[in-house]
Design an enzyme around this catalytic site. Structure first.
Site, PDB file in Angstrom:
ATOM      1  CG  HIS A   1      12.790   1.250 -40.877  1.00  0.00           C
ATOM      2  ND1 HIS A   1      11.571   1.210 -40.254  1.00  0.00           N
ATOM      3  CD2 HIS A   1      12.750   0.329 -41.898  1.00  0.00           C
ATOM      4  CE1 HIS A   1      10.798   0.338 -40.875  1.00  0.00           C
ATOM      5  NE2 HIS A   1      11.487  -0.212 -41.873  1.00  0.00           N
TER       6      HIS A   1
ATOM      7  CB  VAL B   1      -0.969   0.008   1.193  1.00  0.00           C
ATOM      8  CG1 VAL B   1      -1.996  -1.091   1.050  1.00  0.00           C
ATOM      9  CG2 VAL B   1      -0.219  -0.131   2.518  1.00  0.00           C
TER      10      VAL B   1
END
Length: 483
Positions: free
Chosen positions: A451, A277
């Site tokens: 690329h 938590v």
């Protein structure tokens, strides 16, 4: 070992050890106080991050992700693996080996930089005196011209779910299980809960995350958070929002968890319960009353923009001060403080602090969200690009998620970048760098990207923010004004 130093750092985690190393590099006589004892009962540097936090959790995330890919995706690539097995004890042993190597590396860096490691608990007294209580209870005081407090944080515990043996555990305890539990409950669907939930879900556990908030990942851009919630649910994480845990009861090696939601009160039985938590600053007993260092109501140490406290010569960094509890934030503050002590002009740009959730897909972001831009009345344009349209992502077989960037229409600056997808943590650095150098969207658009690469998604999102994306349909944006 001298009793007098130019700098004493209390805490040897990512904030503290980095501050100590930088101070020593700058020619200051430096000592670092650290109390950590590791699993082998040996003193260790590195704090929570290296010992039971960032590093070991990533080791398990990496191992379990590879197992998941081999289990579910290799066949589609034409790869047969036969009888795939999971050796959890060996996976845990590998994690521990990585931790020992890295913490040992810090000890070596201390030695090469002539930093004294004062093993034990450190407490700041008056007049920049530091009392060190070693592991045998012996006390000794040291004097320093400057003291840097970097004692980090600890997991928040819930009275309703007290830690019990190896059944109800905090985030550290969930890193050492050597058998796969059938059913795991995680209280908290934040960063730590999602990462630990992912680890054990991939190994075969049924994982239920109980989150008190009604919104999923409220600190994340809403579009990214929505995509993340959908993806994690598809993977098998059972995320239940608006759920309040009332108590836990350990019986016969299992744990009954009582919780309430919109449909009333429920009780479910699990093999393990992880309490995730959040964390709180660890300042208990770190500063004495006579030191006169000011803390706020949450136990955080009050500091200015450069991490100086109200006491001259005393600084505080990392999780014990305002801001996000991030290892890299603490490290940068450590460098800044050491440099300012040395008379240099160190600084930290908190507006470009990267954030990452190391699930799969990873979630990463920097800068403003779309919601924050709306609240502040900023005229912005969104550019986005899905990894489903990326050639490299398709080749990798990892096409989930997207890149979303925000452009300031008034000056073309990058306001924020938000990613969910493969290698998002690594891709984020490009946007952080662009924001640090005050780059424009045009700068990113004009930067040639190799690329095929995942980084092309950033390039396409930048083009899209200006209505010029090549590989997806463009949103309509105002025409560019001629010079």
């Amino acid at each position: 070992m001298s009793d007098n130093y130019d700098v004493i750092v209390i805490g040897g985690g990512p904030a503290g050890y980095v501050a100590a190393i930088r101070a020593a590099q700058l020619g200051m006589k430096t000592a670092c106080v650290e109390k950590w004892i590791n699993k082998q009962d040996d003193p260790a540097l590195g704090g929570t991050c290296l010992n039971v936090g960032c590093i070991p959790s990533k080791a398990l995330l990496e191992a379990t992700e590879l197992y998941s890919v081999a289990s579910h995706d290799f066949a589609d690539m034409g790869i047969g693996v036969g009888n795939l097995t999971l050796d959890v004890p060996k996976m845990i042993a590998r994690k521990d080996k990585i931790v020992r190597e890295l913490t040992g590396g810090i000890a070596s860096l201390f030695k090469s930089n002539k930093i004294d490691w004062l093993q034990g608990n450190g407490q700041l007294l008056a007049d920049r005196q530091v009392k060190v209580t070693d592991h045998d209870g012996n006390e000794k005081s040291y004097a320093a011209e400057n003291v840097i407090i970097a004692t980090g944080s600890v997991p928040i515990e819930l009275k309703a779910t007290p830690l019990t043996d190896d059944i109800v555990v905090d985030s550290a305890g969930a890193l050492d299980w050597e058998a796969v539990p059938d059913r795991v409950c995680v209280i908290g669907a934040g960063i730590i809960g999602l990462e630990l939930g992912s680890v054990w879900r991939r190994t075969g556990s049924e994982v239920v995350l109980l989150e008190a908030q009604d919104a999923f990942l409220p600190m994340v851009d809403k579009a990214i958070a929505k995509e993340a919630q959908r993806t994690f649910a598809k993977q098998g994480l059972d995320i239940r929002l608006g759920t309040r845990v009332m108590k836990s009861d350990v019986r016969k090696g299992k744990v009954d968890v009582t919780f309430s939601d919109g449909d009333g009160e429920h009780v479910e039985t699990f093999d393990k319960l992880i309490v995730a938590v959040g964390r709180r600053a660890f300042t208990d007993g770190v500063v004495s009353d006579e030191s006169e260092v000011q803390l706020d109501e949450r136990g955080l140490i009050n500091v200015d923009d450069h991490c100086a406290t109200n006491v001259p010569g005393v600084y505080a960094i990392g999780d014990v001060v305002r801001g996000p509890m991030l290892a890299h934030k603490g490290s940068e503050e450590g460098v800044m403080v050491a440099e300012r002590i040395a008379g240099e002009h160190g600084s930290v740009n908190y507006d470009v602090m990267p954030n990452v959730i190391y699930t799969h897909p990873e979630v990463a972001w920097v800068g403003k969200t779309e919601e924050e831009c709306d609240e502040e009345g900023i005229d912005y344009q969104v550019g986005s690009f899905p990894f489903a349209a990326s050639g490299r992502a398709k080749a990798k077989g990892d096409t989930g998620g997207l890149v979303k960037i925000l452009r300031d229409r008034s000056n073309d600056r990058l306001l924020g970048a938000h990613l969910i997808g493969p290698s998002a943590s690594e891709l984020l650095a490009q946007s952080v760098l662009a924001m640090e150098f005050d780059a424009t969207i045009e700068d990113i658009a004009h930067t040639i990207h190799a690329h095929p690469t995942l980084s092309e998604a950033i390039h396409e999102a930048a083009l899209g923010a200006d209505g010029r994306a090549i590989h997806i349909a463009n949103r309509k944006v105002p025409a560019r004004k001629s010079a």
